[in-house]
Enzyme design. Structure first.
Site, mmCIF file in Angstrom:
data_model
loop_
_atom_site.group_PDB
_atom_site.id
_atom_site.type_symbol
_atom_site.label_atom_id
_atom_site.label_comp_id
_atom_site.label_asym_id
_atom_site.label_seq_id
_atom_site.Cartn_x
_atom_site.Cartn_y
_atom_site.Cartn_z
ATOM 1 C CE LYS A 81 69.728 53.248 67.486
ATOM 2 N NZ LYS A 81 70.933 52.523 67.802
ATOM 3 C CG ASN A 106 50.889 46.164 57.550
ATOM 4 O OD1 ASN A 106 51.164 45.490 56.568
ATOM 5 N ND2 ASN A 106 50.457 47.414 57.451
#
Ligand code: CTP
Length: 405
Positions: A289, A210
């Protein structure tokens, strides 16, 4: 109420580009009720005019040691006696050296010798000059004598260098002066602060996070340390310098923050939860990944532990202060969280506004307790942190006094 009402501060300026900040410092000290007399060395006068400081302080600037006119008005001994605090900002390497050696070859150094008031110096110089062995030795001598150094801060310098040697900002110096007169509101107390965002791994290279910058929590940790507390700061991933005197534990995820907080909480008197903890994390972060293939990708999220609620569920637990980051119905939600999380205080913060909050230098908050609210006006996070710490300290003491009554 102005916190420096009728305080008598002698502000010394020595040569350096940071003198432009001293003008702002005078204004801030006076806004807070202080009476300010300014003394300038010839070096300072090369950077900023005495007229500016005279206009801002409301008094003629003192410059000469051997000046008949000035001695007839307010002589140097009288000025030294008048001061309740001598603050030299900026303090050049040369001035620090003269002070360390007890020289009295100009008005300011003479005043520093002649006064019985505490002396504080805010160094400002090129980073290499600050790092020079002679300067470091002189500073150590001053500190041994009880002359506290305020700063310097680190960062980009007027000469193009980057490093330590910047004078603290006027508001930080003003806060230090307030602190000096306000006493150590948190002396002997252990304060735990969590700050910044958390990162919840999706795979080894991606995460959910955030916009929290960590500035408010770091400013609170600094203000608590300045108020005499023993401070531990559990920090999410942010690029901020550790405030002086603060013990820092770095974490990344909410779970790590939870574990670090719980490891310290029993040894804390006050817990301030300022972190923007991610409420959810990917249920099963990929170990490799994730490669691009399908048009849509779904990531299942699971709830993170609520650190604050976990702390207040323990008995005994510290005096606990939360933050409520809200975009609407700010006070109503804050009151709800105060009750639901069994907090002593909650700081309600409107994060919908772009001029304050998450990624801003400024904030404007309301402190909410079970028995009422106090609005703290818009200000820098540094300033606000000092106001919040003063309010938290007062509430903490009142709460403990009730318990022991
Ligand atoms: N908090 C916490 N642990 C969490 C979530 C929040 O300790 N997992 C703390 C924050 O540090 C803050 C307070 O709880 O002090 C309120 O955080 P906020 O994000 O405003 O509220 P939430 O409880 O997460 O509720 P919501 O997101 O629904 O507003």
């Amino acid at each position: 109420m102005p916190r420096l009402e009728n305080r008598r501060i002698l502000l010394g300026l020595t040569g350096g580009i940071a003198t432009y900040k001293s003008a702002e410092l005078v204004r801030r000290l006076r806004d807070d009720g202080a009476e300010v007399r300014v003394v300038m060395t010839p070096g300072a006068c090369a950077f900023i005019t005495p007229l500016t400081l005279q206009a801002l302080s409301g008094h003629p600037v003192h410059r000469e040691l051997l000046d008949e006119g000035a001695e007839a008005a307010m002589g140097h001994i009288e000025l030294a006696r008048w001061a309740e605090l001598v603050l030299v900002a900026p303090a050049s390497a040369d001035f620090i050296a003269r002070l360390a050696h007890g020289l009295a070859n100009d008005l300011l150094s003479t005043l520093c010798l002649a006064t019985t008031a505490p002396v504080r110096v805010a160094p400002a110089m090129n980073q290499a000059m600050w790092g020079a062995a002679a300067t470091q030795h002189n500073c150590a001598v001053l500190e041994q004598r009880g002359i506290a150094l305020l700063g310097p801060a680190s960062g980009a310098q007027a000469c193009g260098d980057v490093g330590p040697g910047r004078m603290l900002e006027p508001e930080e110096l003003c806060a230090a002066v307030q602190q000096h007169f306000g006493g150590a509101a948190l002396a002997g107390l252990r304060v735990l602060v969590d700050a910044g965002p958390t990162r919840e791994a999706i795979d080894p290279v991606r995460y959910i996070s955030n916009h929290s910058s960590g500035r408010m929590g770091f400013a609170l940790a600094a203000a608590a340390a300045a108020a005499g507390a023993d401070v531990t700061l559990v920090a999410g991933p942010v690029g901020l310098a550790t405030p002086p005197g603060v013990r820092r534990v770095d974490v990344a995820s909410a779970q790590q923050m939870h574990d670090a907080v719980l490891a310290c909480v029993d040894a804390s008197d006050i817990f301030i939860a300022c972190a923007a903890v991610a409420d959810y994390r990917p249920a099963a972060p990929a170990t490799q990944k994730i490669k691009k293939s399908a048009e849509r990708l779904q990531i299942e999220l699971v709830r993170n532990p609520d650190i604050l609620a976990t702390v207040t569920a323990r008995e005994p637990h510290p005096f606990t202060v939360g933050f409520a980051a809200e975009t609407h119905d700010v006070l109503a939600y804050a009151r709800g969280k105060l009750e639901a999380k069994r907090l002593d205080l909650i700081v309600a913060n409107d994060v919908s506004r772009s001029d304050i909050g998450f990624d801003s230098e400024h904030n404007e908050v309301t402190l909410v307790a079970a028995d009422g609210t106090v609005a703290l006006p818009r200000g820098s996070k540094v300033r606000l942190a000092h106001d919040l710490i003063a309010a938290i300290a007062a509430r903490y003491r009142a709460c403990r006094a009730r318990e022991h009554a």
